[in-house]
Design an enzyme around this catalytic site. Structure first.
Site, PDB file in Angstrom:
ATOM      1  N   HIS A  58     -25.779  49.090  15.329  1.00  0.00           N
ATOM      2  CA  HIS A  58     -25.635  48.615  16.118  1.00  0.00           C
ATOM      3  C   HIS A  58     -25.491  48.384  17.574  1.00  0.00           C
ATOM      4  O   HIS A  58     -25.678  48.284  18.574  1.00  0.00           O
ATOM      5  CB  HIS A  58     -25.087  47.107  15.065  1.00  0.00           C
ATOM      6  CG  HIS A  58     -25.357  45.922  14.180  1.00  0.00           C
ATOM      7  ND1 HIS A  58     -26.718  45.633  14.315  1.00  0.00           N
ATOM      8  CD2 HIS A  58     -24.664  46.205  13.564  1.00  0.00           C
ATOM      9  CE1 HIS A  58     -26.606  45.580  13.259  1.00  0.00           C
ATOM     10  NE2 HIS A  58     -25.513  45.647  12.130  1.00  0.00           N
ATOM     11  N   GLU A 160     -25.020  44.924   1.210  1.00  0.00           N
ATOM     12  CA  GLU A 160     -25.162  43.702   2.470  1.00  0.00           C
ATOM     13  C   GLU A 160     -26.327  42.862   1.880  1.00  0.00           C
ATOM     14  O   GLU A 160     -26.457  42.154   2.833  1.00  0.00           O
ATOM     15  CB  GLU A 160     -24.864  44.392   3.611  1.00  0.00           C
ATOM     16  CG  GLU A 160     -25.613  45.509   4.205  1.00  0.00           C
ATOM     17  CD  GLU A 160     -25.386  45.625   5.316  1.00  0.00           C
ATOM     18  OE1 GLU A 160     -24.113  44.968   5.456  1.00  0.00           O
ATOM     19  OE2 GLU A 160     -25.264  47.064   5.564  1.00  0.00           O
ATOM     20  N   ALA A 185     -20.889  38.894   6.439  1.00  0.00           N
ATOM     21  CA  ALA A 185     -21.717  39.078   7.116  1.00  0.00           C
ATOM     22  C   ALA A 185     -23.927  38.766   6.266  1.00  0.00           C
ATOM     23  O   ALA A 185     -23.984  37.963   6.222  1.00  0.00           O
ATOM     24  CB  ALA A 185     -21.999  38.232   8.102  1.00  0.00           C
ATOM     25  N   ASP A 186     -23.886  40.208   6.109  1.00  0.00           N
ATOM     26  CA  ASP A 186     -25.109  39.829   6.444  1.00  0.00           C
ATOM     27  C   ASP A 186     -25.402  39.792   4.198  1.00  0.00           C
ATOM     28  O   ASP A 186     -26.268  39.770   3.974  1.00  0.00           O
ATOM     29  CB  ASP A 186     -25.119  41.698   6.702  1.00  0.00           C
ATOM     30  CG  ASP A 186     -25.837  42.504   7.832  1.00  0.00           C
ATOM     31  OD1 ASP A 186     -25.657  40.715   8.401  1.00  0.00           O
ATOM     32  OD2 ASP A 186     -25.661  43.383   8.001  1.00  0.00           O
TER      33      ASP A 186
END
Length: 260
Positions: A58, A160, A185-186
């Site tokens: 990212h 994930e 989160a993913d």
């Protein structure tokens, strides 16, 4: 191909610390680094982080900048891990910078895991090529790198997604993988459930228990220090707390907004 000098004292290592060995004995706390500046790396080291996980998935971080971050980590005794963009990413140049470990996101099949092992490990376990990069002290430490890298370098795969969860046992069976890291989160997004829900928590527990049962290291991205303390109690050893941009945003908000 020969690069001239191929033997030098094994004491001249480029990695700040043997993070792979440390993680097998105790929990380590670090964070994701997205800001591509060695000043941030030095601040994290001074603040007491055990590792920095430079985010190539990212973050806008090129190979030249990664090498500078590794240098800063070495200078301050902070192991630098690197999260590649994907399992299909060309990670050979990242390895040559002297990173202490590689983290690969969104692994969903055993074949992907084997592909990563092939790229990261030297023969006979893998097929990594050797070159005169920084990890080999620019050709002065080739023999030592070839001898120790398979034992020293941490190879961590992230689970994930729902597909990765379903293939977990097959992924864990791949030789050469040291650790599994959970991206909560993913994982929640892929499962289509809320973070912290019963299904989400059950998925995290399944990854944790099955990973530890194989003798591998288990890691997880944590919200904060309190979350990390709870995860450590559960047996997680690789604790990535927050990220550098969030630390900056939270401190700025506290000082510029909340105090008005």
């Amino acid at each position: 191909m020969s690069y001239g000098v191929e033997k030098i004292s094994g004491s001249r290592r480029t990695q700040a610390n043997d993070i792979r060995g440390q993680l097998r004995h105790r929990a380590l706390r670090g964070t994701f680094q997205i800001i591509p500046d060695p000043v941030v790396t030095e601040i994290l080291a001074a603040a007491g982080a055990d590792f920095a996980l430079v985010d190539g998935e990212h973050g806008a971080i090129g190979i030249e900048r990664l090498e500078s971050l590794v240098r800063a980590g070495d200078a301050r005794g902070l192991p630098i891990l690197y999260r590649a963009a994907s399992a299909s990413d060309d990670i050979s140049k990242a390895l040559d910078t002297g990173i202490a470990g590689i983290v690969v996101p969104r692994v969903e099949r055993a074949q992907e895991a084997r592909q990563v092992v092939q790229a990261v490990r030297f023969p006979p376990l893998g097929a990594r090529g050797i070159g005169p990069g920084r990890a080999a002290l620019f050709g002065l430490d080739m023999a030592s790198l070839r001898q120790r890298a398979n034992d020293d370098l941490l190879l961590c795969l992230m689970i994930e997604t729902r597909t990765g969860l379903e293939a977990l046992d097959a992924i864990l069976a791949v030789e050469g993988v040291d650790a599994i890291m959970i991206g909560p989160a993913d994982l929640a997004s892929s499962l289509g459930v809320a973070a912290g829900s019963a299904e989400h928590s059950a998925a995290i527990e399944m990854i944790r228990s099955r990973t530890l049962a194989t003798g591998k290291i288990c890691g997880i991205h944590c919200r904060d220090a309190q979350d990390a303390a709870s995860r450590e109690t559960d047996g997680f050893h690789m604790l990535a707390i927050g990220l550098d941009t969030a630390f900056l945003a939270e401190a700025a908000t506290r000082n510029f907004t909340e105090q008005r």
